[in-house]
Design an enzyme around this catalytic site. Structure first.
Site, short mmCIF file in Angstrom:
data_model
loop_
_atom_site.label_atom_id
_atom_site.label_comp_id
_atom_site.label_asym_id
_atom_site.label_seq_id
_atom_site.Cartn_x
_atom_site.Cartn_y
_atom_site.Cartn_z
N GLU A 62 -7.60 -5.64 -0.40
CA GLU A 62 -8.17 -6.12 -1.65
C GLU A 62 -8.72 -7.53 -1.57
O GLU A 62 -9.83 -7.80 -2.05
CB GLU A 62 -7.12 -6.01 -2.76
N HIS A 90 0.87 -1.18 0.00
CA HIS A 90 0.00 0.00 0.00
C HIS A 90 0.90 1.23 0.00
O HIS A 90 1.95 1.25 0.65
CB HIS A 90 -0.91 0.00 1.24
#
Length: 353
Positions: A297, A242
């Protein structure tokens, strides 16, 4: 030059903060854990209070969004025939583009669930289902898709999802919405700009691709080998890393908890946890000293799949959550009155004398 603009401060905001070092998300003084427990309509009210009205509450926001869904449904003839000729994500873009500039924030946000449901039904040759304004956004979206009321546990799971992912600092699409509105374009234009930035696989388009990856790994029958081969080929593992968080994304734990409530015996979750362990270990071996953790995700993809949403709807449903933030940030940007206009460094040829 910093081409990715990491660390560049482009706005002062009261809306949200993502702390990559401690792994925390705040939204207007609430932790994301607290806000997610309050529900989507409350989360929108918290974000919009003082921008789209004063003293907004869960009740007033649910009423406003319910009425706005009715208005959005009344305008469905403006875009449905054209939008239905495209894949769902593109069709939703058509629906947003058809919004008048004078549309209110509630009317803009309410267009998304109405359009998603109508387009999914159109692909099956079914007529759109009118909204029930008294329902929550999650309940009405599932009802408009199926044509019948959804089970309470599925409604709760979807509400948890769209509350959890509502905002996350100045992300790519949120910045795009601020840029658009800073030129004194309309909020409708800003929401469309945010959505256009959102669909890419590095941003809002990631959950569906994460589920594709999990399907491929599971079909291979060799989780560790698949991961090693993917990394050997220079491929990217969807669901890991991220730009902000250096530790585990706190929203992933919230989505995982929601999935456990929805499907306590989920075998797919056990599989994903094994993929996560093996992938993190492989990434750490290859990049010692650099911490790479799972992001939201895979958990998002599992939860949306368990709710019963088709894969093509993952990004549009994600946008139902994030559009509330695009509009909040755009309204905050409007108050500055300042157009965003960064500089660039010219590296092209010099004109001949």
């Amino acid at each position: 030059m910093n081409s990715g603009l990491e660390g560049v401060v482009a706005a002062e905001t009261v809306l949200s903060h993502a702390d990559g070092e401690t792994g925390a998300v705040w939204v207007r003084g609430h932790t994301i854990e607290t806000l997610a427990a309050l529900g989507y309509e409350t989360a929108v009210a918290v974000m919009w209070d003082g921008f789209a009205g004063e003293g907004l509450t869960q009740t007033s926001m649910q009423q406003a969004l319910g009425t706005a869904r009715q208005k959005a449904f009344a305008r469905i003839g403006d875009w449905l025939d054209c939008a239905a000729n495209h894949p769902l994500g593109q069709g939703l873009r058509v629906a947003l583009a058809a919004l008048p500039d004078e549309s209110s924030p509630a009317e803009i946000l309410a267009t998304l669930p109405v359009a998603i449901a109508a387009l999914l039904r159109a692909k099956d040759g079914k007529a759109p289902v009118a909204p029930y304004p008294s329902l929550t956004t999650a309940a009405d979206l599932l009802r408009m898709i199926a044509g019948a009321p959804a089970e309470p546990h599925r409604i709760a799971a979807l509400d948890s999802y769209i509350s959890t992912v509502i905002d996350n600092g100045l992300g790519n699409s949120t910045f795009a919405a601020r840029v658009v509105v800073s030129s004194r374009a309309s909020l409708a234009a800003a929401a469309l700009g945010g959505y256009c930035a959102f669909g890419g696989p590095l941003h809002g388009g990631a959950p569906g691709l994460a589920l594709d990856m999990l399907d491929e790994i599971e079909a291979s029958g060799d989780t560790g080998g698949w991961i090693e081969r993917k990394l050997d080929a220079g491929g990217r593992l969807m669901g890991f890393g991220h730009r902000i968080f250096r530790h585990r994304d706190p929203r992933a734990d919230l989505l995982r908890a929601a999935l456990r409530k929805l499907d306590p015996q989920s075998k797919r979750l056990e599989f994903v946890m094994d993929v996560e362990r093996r992938a993190v270990a492989a990434l750490q071996r290859r990049k010692p000293g650099r911490r790479v953790e799972a992001n939201i995700e895979m958990d998002a993809a599992l939860l949306l799949d368990a709710i019963g949403l088709p894969r093509e709807a993952f990004t549009p449903v994600f946008a139902v959550a994030r559009c509330a933030a695009w509009l909040a940030h755009a309204m905050e940007q409007q108050k500055t009155g300042r157009m965003i206009r960064p500089a660039s460094t010219y590296i092209g040829p010099v004109p001949a004398e």
